[in-house]
Write a protein that holds these residues in place. Structure first.
Motif, PDB file in Angstrom:
ATOM      1  N   MET A 100      59.322  59.077  54.928  1.00 17.30           N
ATOM      2  CA  MET A 100      59.455  59.663  53.593  1.00 17.30           C
ATOM      3  C   MET A 100      60.884  59.531  53.071  1.00 17.30           C
ATOM      4  O   MET A 100      61.113  59.470  51.854  1.00 17.30           O
ATOM      5  CB  MET A 100      59.033  61.131  53.615  1.00 17.30           C
ATOM      6  N   ASP A 101      61.832  59.476  53.990  1.00 17.09           N
ATOM      7  CA  ASP A 101      63.243  59.289  53.601  1.00 17.09           C
ATOM      8  C   ASP A 101      63.605  57.824  53.444  1.00 17.09           C
ATOM      9  O   ASP A 101      64.771  57.498  53.195  1.00 17.09           O
ATOM     10  CB  ASP A 101      64.164  59.929  54.640  1.00 17.09           C
ATOM     11  N   GLY A 102      62.617  56.946  53.604  1.00  7.62           N
ATOM     12  CA  GLY A 102      62.854  55.517  53.403  1.00  7.62           C
ATOM     13  C   GLY A 102      63.279  54.748  54.640  1.00  7.62           C
ATOM     14  O   GLY A 102      63.727  53.604  54.521  1.00  7.62           O
ATOM     15  N   ALA A 103      63.156  55.351  55.821  1.00  9.97           N
ATOM     16  CA  ALA A 103      63.563  54.669  57.048  1.00  9.97           C
ATOM     17  C   ALA A 103      62.506  53.652  57.472  1.00  9.97           C
ATOM     18  O   ALA A 103      61.302  53.903  57.364  1.00  9.97           O
ATOM     19  CB  ALA A 103      63.787  55.681  58.168  1.00  9.97           C
ATOM     20  N   GLY A 104      62.956  52.503  57.954  1.00  6.11           N
ATOM     21  CA  GLY A 104      62.054  51.485  58.477  1.00  6.11           C
ATOM     22  C   GLY A 104      61.901  51.624  59.977  1.00  6.11           C
ATOM     23  O   GLY A 104      62.419  52.557  60.602  1.00  6.11           O
ATOM     24  N   TYR A 105      61.178  50.671  60.567  1.00  6.57           N
ATOM     25  CA  TYR A 105      60.926  50.727  62.002  1.00  6.57           C
ATOM     26  C   TYR A 105      62.227  50.701  62.803  1.00  6.57           C
ATOM     27  O   TYR A 105      62.382  51.432  63.777  1.00  6.57           O
ATOM     28  CB  TYR A 105      60.033  49.557  62.434  1.00  6.57           C
ATOM     29  N   TRP A 106      63.154  49.860  62.406  1.00  8.89           N
ATOM     30  CA  TRP A 106      64.415  49.747  63.147  1.00  8.89           C
ATOM     31  C   TRP A 106      65.194  51.057  63.112  1.00  8.89           C
ATOM     32  O   TRP A 106      65.719  51.497  64.130  1.00  8.89           O
ATOM     33  CB  TRP A 106      65.259  48.617  62.561  1.00  8.89           C
ATOM     34  N   ARG A 107      65.248  51.692  61.961  1.00  9.01           N
ATOM     35  CA  ARG A 107      65.980  52.955  61.829  1.00  9.01           C
ATOM     36  C   ARG A 107      65.272  54.061  62.616  1.00  9.01           C
ATOM     37  O   ARG A 107      65.929  54.907  63.252  1.00  9.01           O
ATOM     38  CB  ARG A 107      66.085  53.324  60.353  1.00  9.01           C
ATOM     39  N   ILE A 108      63.955  54.077  62.596  1.00 12.16           N
ATOM     40  CA  ILE A 108      63.204  55.090  63.335  1.00 12.16           C
ATOM     41  C   ILE A 108      63.447  54.931  64.835  1.00 12.16           C
ATOM     42  O   ILE A 108      63.662  55.910  65.557  1.00 12.16           O
ATOM     43  CB  ILE A 108      61.702  54.988  63.009  1.00 12.16           C
ATOM     44  N   TRP A 109      63.423  53.677  65.297  1.00 15.02           N
ATOM     45  CA  TRP A 109      63.635  53.414  66.739  1.00 15.02           C
ATOM     46  C   TRP A 109      65.049  53.820  67.161  1.00 15.02           C
ATOM     47  O   TRP A 109      65.226  54.475  68.184  1.00 15.02           O
ATOM     48  CB  TRP A 109      63.401  51.933  67.025  1.00 15.02           C
ATOM     49  N   SER A 110      66.040  53.434  66.359  1.00 14.42           N
ATOM     50  CA  SER A 110      67.431  53.648  66.767  1.00 14.42           C
ATOM     51  C   SER A 110      67.903  55.084  66.550  1.00 14.42           C
ATOM     52  O   SER A 110      68.712  55.601  67.325  1.00 14.42           O
ATOM     53  CB  SER A 110      68.348  52.685  66.006  1.00 14.42           C
ATOM     54  N   SER A 111      67.400  55.752  65.508  1.00 12.42           N
ATOM     55  CA  SER A 111      67.908  57.078  65.155  1.00 12.42           C
ATOM     56  C   SER A 111      67.064  58.228  65.688  1.00 12.42           C
ATOM     57  O   SER A 111      67.562  59.354  65.791  1.00 12.42           O
ATOM     58  CB  SER A 111      68.023  57.208  63.627  1.00 12.42           C
ATOM     59  N   ILE A 112      65.803  57.972  65.996  1.00 10.60           N
ATOM     60  CA  ILE A 112      64.915  59.052  66.446  1.00 10.60           C
ATOM     61  C   ILE A 112      64.459  58.845  67.875  1.00 10.60           C
ATOM     62  O   ILE A 112      64.632  59.718  68.732  1.00 10.60           O
ATOM     63  CB  ILE A 112      63.694  59.175  65.510  1.00 10.60           C
ATOM     64  N   PHE A 113      63.890  57.686  68.157  1.00 13.25           N
ATOM     65  CA  PHE A 113      63.281  57.473  69.467  1.00 13.25           C
ATOM     66  C   PHE A 113      64.318  57.342  70.583  1.00 13.25           C
ATOM     67  O   PHE A 113      64.108  57.862  71.673  1.00 13.25           O
ATOM     68  CB  PHE A 113      62.374  56.233  69.427  1.00 13.25           C
ATOM     69  N   ILE A 114      65.409  56.654  70.304  1.00 12.76           N
ATOM     70  CA  ILE A 114      66.423  56.485  71.359  1.00 12.76           C
ATOM     71  C   ILE A 114      67.058  57.821  71.747  1.00 12.76           C
ATOM     72  O   ILE A 114      67.133  58.148  72.943  1.00 12.76           O
ATOM     73  CB  ILE A 114      67.493  55.459  70.918  1.00 12.76           C
ATOM     74  N   PRO A 115      67.524  58.662  70.790  1.00  9.99           N
ATOM     75  CA  PRO A 115      68.112  59.948  71.211  1.00  9.99           C
ATOM     76  C   PRO A 115      67.135  60.863  71.933  1.00  9.99           C
ATOM     77  O   PRO A 115      67.535  61.616  72.831  1.00  9.99           O
ATOM     78  CB  PRO A 115      68.567  60.564  69.879  1.00  9.99           C
ATOM     79  N   LEU A 116      65.844  60.816  71.563  1.00 11.72           N
ATOM     80  CA  LEU A 116      64.861  61.705  72.182  1.00 11.72           C
ATOM     81  C   LEU A 116      64.330  61.181  73.515  1.00 11.72           C
ATOM     82  O   LEU A 116      63.614  61.905  74.205  1.00 11.72           O
ATOM     83  CB  LEU A 116      63.687  61.928  71.218  1.00 11.72           C
ATOM     84  N   SER A 117      64.669  59.946  73.850  1.00 14.08           N
ATOM     85  CA  SER A 117      64.072  59.310  75.036  1.00 14.08           C
ATOM     86  C   SER A 117      65.067  59.125  76.170  1.00 14.08           C
ATOM     87  O   SER A 117      64.859  58.273  77.040  1.00 14.08           O
ATOM     88  CB  SER A 117      63.469  57.960  74.634  1.00 14.08           C
ATOM     89  N   ARG A 118      66.128  59.888  76.168  1.00 18.04           N
ATOM     90  CA  ARG A 118      67.134  59.722  77.221  1.00 18.04           C
ATOM     91  C   ARG A 118      66.588  59.940  78.631  1.00 18.04           C
ATOM     92  O   ARG A 118      66.956  59.215  79.561  1.00 18.04           O
ATOM     93  CB  ARG A 118      68.310  60.656  76.949  1.00 18.04           C
ATOM     94  N   PRO A 119      65.708  60.939  78.877  1.00 20.86           N
ATOM     95  CA  PRO A 119      65.145  61.064  80.240  1.00 20.86           C
ATOM     96  C   PRO A 119      64.378  59.824  80.671  1.00 20.86           C
ATOM     97  O   PRO A 119      64.479  59.395  81.826  1.00 20.86           O
ATOM     98  CB  PRO A 119      64.216  62.279  80.121  1.00 20.86           C
ATOM     99  N   ALA A 120      63.620  59.242  79.748  1.00 24.57           N
ATOM    100  CA  ALA A 120      62.863  58.034  80.080  1.00 24.57           C
ATOM    101  C   ALA A 120      63.801  56.860  80.324  1.00 24.57           C
ATOM    102  O   ALA A 120      63.600  56.066  81.254  1.00 24.57           O
ATOM    103  CB  ALA A 120      61.887  57.708  78.951  1.00 24.57           C
ATOM    104  N   PHE A 121      64.842  56.738  79.493  1.00 19.08           N
ATOM    105  CA  PHE A 121      65.814  55.662  79.690  1.00 19.08           C
ATOM    106  C   PHE A 121      66.556  55.828  81.013  1.00 19.08           C
ATOM    107  O   PHE A 121      66.854  54.843  81.695  1.00 19.08           O
ATOM    108  CB  PHE A 121      66.809  55.629  78.531  1.00 19.08           C
ATOM    109  N   ALA A 122      66.879  57.083  81.370  1.00 19.82           N
ATOM    110  CA  ALA A 122      67.559  57.328  82.640  1.00 19.82           C
ATOM    111  C   ALA A 122      66.677  56.921  83.816  1.00 19.82           C
ATOM    112  O   ALA A 122      67.141  56.275  84.763  1.00 19.82           O
ATOM    113  CB  ALA A 122      67.938  58.803  82.750  1.00 19.82           C
ATOM    114  N   ALA A 123      65.407  57.287  83.754  1.00 18.50           N
ATOM    115  CA  ALA A 123      64.486  56.927  84.836  1.00 18.50           C
ATOM    116  C   ALA A 123      64.351  55.419  84.960  1.00 18.50           C
ATOM    117  O   ALA A 123      64.427  54.855  86.063  1.00 18.50           O
ATOM    118  CB  ALA A 123      63.124  57.560  84.589  1.00 18.50           C
ATOM    119  N   LEU A 124      64.151  54.757  83.832  1.00 16.84           N
ATOM    120  CA  LEU A 124      64.007  53.297  83.849  1.00 16.84           C
ATOM    121  C   LEU A 124      65.302  52.614  84.279  1.00 16.84           C
ATOM    122  O   LEU A 124      65.280  51.641  85.039  1.00 16.84           O
ATOM    123  CB  LEU A 124      63.585  52.804  82.465  1.00 16.84           C
TER     124      LEU A 124
END
Length: 269
Positions: free
Chosen positions: A167-191
């Protein structure tokens, strides 16, 4: 009764800990022992650094460690980036055949690495990439396991966050980099932990792809060095002790992240 049960558990944990630590303590003790000289002589411990001086003068241990560190670090960084992009696309981008594509990635988990060894070797040979660090790094820059872990984690993130970003005009790249990456640190740490340890401990592929000592990793260099001292114990144990130092340092500084990563791979948080 409950108190007795707790003491039994503590004793069992202590015994298991001793069982795991005893070989490591024995290895370190042998590294300070001169070959042919007993530990105790005239009531005093006979400890020496001669083994360390000999190993460091005869084998490029630190160079092999640096190769392993470069390979493991680069592979880990690329795996986290590539797998997160692939997992995000499968989890949140709707396109024809996305479910079948994820099934194809899962099939990759069922194929043992030994089955792809010869095709991978022939491909690296045809590309002229054997006997250098590229041949060690490139085959491990993507992981079906990582795609599976991150896709399952991404599926559990609230879709409302993605909708609000759209709704704020973010595309897939912005959603991945600004939302999914910060919220996925436990998964990134495990991997990241899994990928780093897998790359550091890999032996079979370096054995096939590298014969030049300049590009050997520590897992390949140690057996190469130890084969010259099959009748001795102190020098191989000294080389093993030196090789274990980086992993011990990593565990000391990142033990919390390692424990969280192991706990995360056992189930969703």
């Amino acid at each position: 009764m409950e108190r007795l049960y707790r003491w039994i558990i503590r004793v069992l944990v202590l015994l298991v800990t001793v069982a795991f630590l005893l070989p490591i303590v024995y290895m370190i003790a042998l590294s300070f022992k001169t070959e042919g000289v007993p530990f105790l002589q005239n009531g005093t411990l006979q400890l020496s650094l001669v083994n360390y001086r000999k190993v460091l003068s005869e084998a490029p241990i630190f160079h092999w460690m640096l190769n392993s560190l470069l390979v493991a670090t680069i592979q880990t960084i690329v795996i986290v980036i590539v797998d997160s992009l692939a997992a995000f696309a499968i989890s949140r981008v709707r396109f024809p055949g996305s479910k079948w594509l994820f099934l194809l990635f899962l099939m990759g988990l069922m194929i043992p690495g030994e089955a792809t060894l010869i095709p991978l070797f022939l491909m690296m040979r045809d590309w002229g990439l054997l006997n250098n660090l590229a041949s060690l790094i490139l085959p491990g820059i993507a992981s079906p396991f990582g795609i599976f872990v991150l896709k399952q984690f991404f599926d559990g993130l609230p879709k409302e966050l993605e909708e609000a970003a759209r709704m704020d005009g973010a595309g897939y790249w912005r959603i991945w980099s600004s939302i999914f990456i910060p919220l996925s640190r436990p998964a990134f740490a495990a991997l990241g932990i899994y990928s780093f340890l897998a790359a550091w401990n890999d032996f079979l592929w370096p054995l096939v792809s590298v014969s030049n000592k300049t590009f050997m990793t520590i897992t390949l260099g140690l057996p190469n060095f130890q084969s010259s001292y099959m009748q001795q114990y102190s020098l191989p144990m000294t080389a093993n002790t030196l090789a274990a130092i980086p992993l011990i340092i990593v565990f000391i500084f990142f033990q919390k992240q390692i424990i969280k990563g192991i706990a995360f791979t056992g189930g969703k948080e």
